[in-house]
Scaffold this active site. Structure first.
Site, PDB file in Angstrom:
ATOM      1  N   SER A 264       5.491 -32.300  92.811  1.00  0.00           N
ATOM      2  CA  SER A 264       4.391 -32.210  91.838  1.00  0.00           C
ATOM      3  C   SER A 264       4.208 -33.582  91.220  1.00  0.00           C
ATOM      4  O   SER A 264       5.116 -34.403  91.265  1.00  0.00           O
ATOM      5  CB  SER A 264       4.759 -31.228  90.725  1.00  0.00           C
ATOM      6  OG  SER A 264       5.723 -31.802  89.858  1.00  0.00           O
ATOM      7  N   ASP A 265       3.043 -33.847  90.629  1.00  0.00           N
ATOM      8  CA  ASP A 265       2.979 -35.012  89.764  1.00  0.00           C
ATOM      9  C   ASP A 265       3.662 -34.615  88.455  1.00  0.00           C
ATOM     10  O   ASP A 265       3.958 -33.437  88.210  1.00  0.00           O
ATOM     11  CB  ASP A 265       1.535 -35.486  89.543  1.00  0.00           C
ATOM     12  CG  ASP A 265       1.493 -36.963  89.105  1.00  0.00           C
ATOM     13  OD1 ASP A 265       2.562 -37.502  88.738  1.00  0.00           O
ATOM     14  OD2 ASP A 265       0.409 -37.570  89.133  1.00  0.00           O
ATOM     15  N   TRP A 266       3.904 -35.594  87.624  1.00  0.00           N
ATOM     16  CA  TRP A 266       4.699 -35.435  86.398  1.00  0.00           C
ATOM     17  C   TRP A 266       4.221 -34.215  85.586  1.00  0.00           C
ATOM     18  O   TRP A 266       3.126 -34.251  85.030  1.00  0.00           O
ATOM     19  CB  TRP A 266       4.556 -36.708  85.575  1.00  0.00           C
ATOM     20  CG  TRP A 266       5.530 -36.865  84.470  1.00  0.00           C
ATOM     21  CD1 TRP A 266       5.600 -36.116  83.331  1.00  0.00           C
ATOM     22  CD2 TRP A 266       6.569 -37.837  84.385  1.00  0.00           C
ATOM     23  NE1 TRP A 266       6.606 -36.565  82.545  1.00  0.00           N
ATOM     24  CE2 TRP A 266       7.223 -37.630  83.160  1.00  0.00           C
ATOM     25  CE3 TRP A 266       7.020 -38.868  85.206  1.00  0.00           C
ATOM     26  CZ2 TRP A 266       8.295 -38.412  82.743  1.00  0.00           C
ATOM     27  CZ3 TRP A 266       8.073 -39.651  84.782  1.00  0.00           C
ATOM     28  CH2 TRP A 266       8.707 -39.417  83.569  1.00  0.00           C
ATOM     29  N   ALA A 267       5.019 -33.177  85.563  1.00  0.00           N
ATOM     30  CA  ALA A 267       4.708 -31.976  84.758  1.00  0.00           C
ATOM     31  C   ALA A 267       3.475 -31.207  85.222  1.00  0.00           C
ATOM     32  O   ALA A 267       2.978 -30.343  84.500  1.00  0.00           O
ATOM     33  CB  ALA A 267       4.570 -32.322  83.274  1.00  0.00           C
ATOM     34  N   SER A 268       2.976 -31.513  86.414  1.00  0.00           N
ATOM     35  CA  SER A 268       1.724 -30.844  86.803  1.00  0.00           C
ATOM     36  C   SER A 268       1.936 -29.357  87.096  1.00  0.00           C
ATOM     37  O   SER A 268       0.960 -28.602  87.123  1.00  0.00           O
ATOM     38  CB  SER A 268       1.053 -31.555  87.980  1.00  0.00           C
ATOM     39  OG  SER A 268       1.788 -31.400  89.159  1.00  0.00           O
TER      40      SER A 268
END
Ligand code: BGC
Length: 703
Positions: A264-268
């Site tokens: 995932s992207d950061w916290a996505s």
């Protein structure tokens, strides 16, 4: 996929507890914050070593080898001894900072791109990193978006070529080599379409446009063997990219055969709650895992929720197992089970070598685009006293640009020093600190160089602009300087196309230098003083005004084309509709003429050969980027007015000519139709061999 890898990971999977499996799907943020005990319990598959996007903010690559080895040792003390993979944003170089990715694209030099990526891989791996969150492959048609700096511009063909070169550069033939990294194609997909140019915003992209414009760089990365993919932050057509099973599983894995893992992207994953497709963290985690996101970046969301989700029947053990296998597969392929540690002695030997600096200088030179050169004011010849003024007159590490975590300010070539070293002996340089001093010196000098543009902080992630004009005060400096009646050369450092419409009229020469990296100051001096000639081209369209964006060369014609006359055609009432500079444009210190376009056939059954004669008509050696464009004149769906299908660089001496040949195949003309099928359609086509996307020799053929 080798049998031995598959055997190995299946055996390992068979021994893993549910907790150990879920641990592999977790990527905590790295460094001292990590609890060594959690690693001993197998609660992380990877660690992200990240600390922000600008230079000098973090030294973890060099100073972190010991730390990485220490953390690795904790992971290897866990029951099954599964190594961690350390990830980091090594975006355009590690310690040796190369030009920003958008500038790299301007060089249209795939070989150099690959070499630079391989140097970045060598340096980062010497610092204990095995995985870079690069390349960013987002097609960008809106320069308000700050991240336009991190990608390769607006064109899918160039984007796909760059993707392949970057993946090859980072991963080599074998990512297990100690000096190679695992690459990550990001941000899958459509991230560059964010509405209003605001990062993290929603995008709406039709299926044919998604297939033909936004997906090709990613497909190319997958076909080149990229090990990982990152899911984007955005909500695309109503489904957040991190929740999109069709794209993450059906297309990426089903159609293209990707067998690596998705992070995932950061916290996505957690952000799926904000998007409004998940009720709570448990819900968000099950949606993302089901969609095909194998690893969570930085929120522990899988760690916290997947066991309970499994019990509640919200995810299956097969889904968890598949994600684990994909991660283990890449770790195995990357040689981490055999070589989990990094030799600390490598760093001092392998980073910032004279070879890497040389390449950085060559690349910086090749990415600077000459946009205007009235009366051949450049290269500077026969001028005695030169004023250098503007925001960047004393620049050094400001030339690094966004995402240069490991670039140290003290390594940058200070621009002033480079100018003094590379100038002809009889030239006197005066560097001004402010407008008043500039005026004072300007009265005494023969020519003025203005170094303007945007600071790296104004570019990159979430550095979006509503107004693409020069930053405050810079236009005023140009206004002031041009009143003196001396030749003015304007150099722009930036991470995006800025609107320079007014300044273009005022000054004699414009050189677009982007953020050119560690050797940028020296490269600029070499170009201005004529030690080397510029040869780069724009990988993105330059608007006349911010209100023109999105603006891109491969647009559709419309029923009332931009090129037609009269009030009721596609137009603005206050400015011309055409861009300030078209995709592919750029000058050199000589001139070229194109003549005698020939096609091997008027009908495409077998591949057609297309050629034209290019002559250097100036009096300097020059490097020309010859471009091939096509237009499908009639389709079942409307087709772009031009599409790039090839490019070649040639070097010609004054007066020398060369016939440049391209081959056009049916496959190159295929497109996605309304029903999702892909193919070619019979009918008429135009083809151009051209200097840029707005000119060229044109002929027709049919299928
Ligand atoms: C960015 C990614 C980056 C990640 C890790 C995110 O904010 O969108 O491109 O790789 O942070 O630093």
């Amino acid at each position: 996929m080798t049998d031995s890898t598959e055997q190995f990971i299946n055996q390992l999977l068979g021994q893993m507890t549910l907790e150990e499996k879920i641990g592999q799907l977790n990527q905590p943020e790295g460094g001292d914050r990590i609890d060594p005990e959690a690693l001993r319990q197998g609660k992380a598959g990877s660690v992200i070593k990240s600390a922000g996007a600008l230079n000098g903010q973090s030294r973890t690559v060099s100073e972190g080898v010991e730390q990485a080895n220490r953390l690795q040792q904790c992971a290897l003390e866990a029951r099954l001894k599964i190594p961690l993979i350390f990830g980091r944003d090594v975006i355009h170089g590690c310690r040796t900072i190369f030009p920003i990715p958008l500038a790299q694209a301007a060089a249209f030099n795939l070989e150099l791109t690959q070499k630079a990526a391989s140097i970045a891989a060598k340096e980062a791996s010497a610092g204990g990193i095995k995985w870079t969150f690069a390349p960013m492959l987002d097609i960008a048609r809106d320069p308000r978006w700050g991240r336009v700096a991190e990608g390769n511009g607006e064109d899918p063909y160039l984007g796909a070529q760059m993707a392949a070169s970057l993946v090859r550069g980072y991963q080599g033939d074998d990512m297990a080599q100690r000096d190679k990294l695992v690459a990550c194609a990001k941000h899958y997909v459509g991230y560059g379409s964010a509405e209003g140019g605001r990062d993290y915003e929603n995008g709406e992209i039709s299926e044919p446009t998604l297939r033909d414009v936004y997906l090709p760089p990613f497909e190319s990365a997958v076909r080149s063997g990229v090990g990982t993919v990152m899911s984007a932050f955005l909500d695309l057509n109503g489904t957040p990219a991190t929740a999109n099973r069709r794209l993450l599983t059906d297309v990426l894995r089903g159609e293209w055969g990707f067998d690596g893992y998705v992070i995932s992207d950061w916290a996505s994953i957690a952000e799926l709650i904000n998007h409004g497709v998940a009720e709570d963290r448990a819900d968000a985690a099950s949606i993302a895992l089901h969609a095909g996101v194998d690893m969570d970046m930085c929120t522990d969301i899988y760690l916290e929720t997947l066991a309970a989700n499994l019990q509640a029947g919200k995810v299956s053990i097969q889904e968890i197992d598949e994600a684990v296998c994909r991660i283990l597969r890449i770790k195995h392929r990357a040689g981490l089970f055999e070589h989990p540690y990094t030799d600390p002695s490598r760093y001092a030997r392998e980073v910032l070598t004279s070879e890497s600096r040389q390449l950085a200088r060559q690349f910086a030179r090749q990415c600077m685009v000459l946009l205007k050169n009235k009366d051949n004011v450049l290269p500077l010849k026969g001028i005695r006293k030169i004023l250098v003024a503007g925001t960047f007159a004393h620049a050094s590490a400001e030339l690094y640009g966004t995402w240069s975590l490991d670039g140290r300010p003290e390594d940058a070539v200070p621009l002033e020093g480079a100018f003094k070293e590379l100038k002809p002996k009889d030239v006197e340089l005066y560097f001004a600190d402010d407008h008043d001093q500039a005026l004072d010196y300007a009265l005494e000098t023969d020519l003025i160089i203005l170094l303007l543009g945007e600071h790296p902080r104004r570019s990159g992630e979430n550095a979006n602009l509503s107004d693409l004009s020069l930053p405050p005060g810079q236009a005023e400096l140009v206004d002031l300087m041009v009143t003196l009646g001396k030749p003015v050369v304007m150099v722009i450092f930036a991470g995006r196309p800025l609107v320079i419409t007014r300044q273009l009229q005022q000054v004699d020469a414009v050189l677009y230098a982007w953020h050119p990296g560690i050797e940028g100051g020296a490269a600029l001096a070499e170009i201005l003083f004529g030690i080397h000639a510029p040869s780069a081209r724009l990988p993105i369209t330059f608007p006349r005004a911010t209100g023109q964006v999105p603006i891109y060369y491969n647009h559709k014609n419309s029923g009332r084309p931009i090129t037609s006359e009269g009030w009721f055609s596609s137009r603005y009432v206050d400015i011309p509709s055409s861009p300030l500079f078209s995709f592919g444009s750029g000058l050199s210190y000589t001139s070229f003429e194109y003549a005698d376009l020939q096609l091997s056939s008027q009908v495409l059954r077998d591949p057609i050969s297309i050629s034209a004669e290019v002559t250097n008509t100036g009096n300097q050696t020059g490097n020309e980027l010859v471009q091939l464009y096509v237009r499908d004149l009639v389709g079942s769906l409307t087709r772009p007015v031009r599409e790039l299908k090839g490019f070649q660089r040639i070097e010609l001496q004054p007066g020398e000519k060369q016939r440049v040949r391209f081959t056009l195949t049916e496959e190159m003309l295929a497109f996605t139709r309304a029903d999702g099928s892909r193919g070619i359609e019979p009918g008429g086509y135009h083809v151009w061999i051209a200097h840029d996307s707005a000119s060229g020799l044109c002929a027709g053929f049919r299928i």
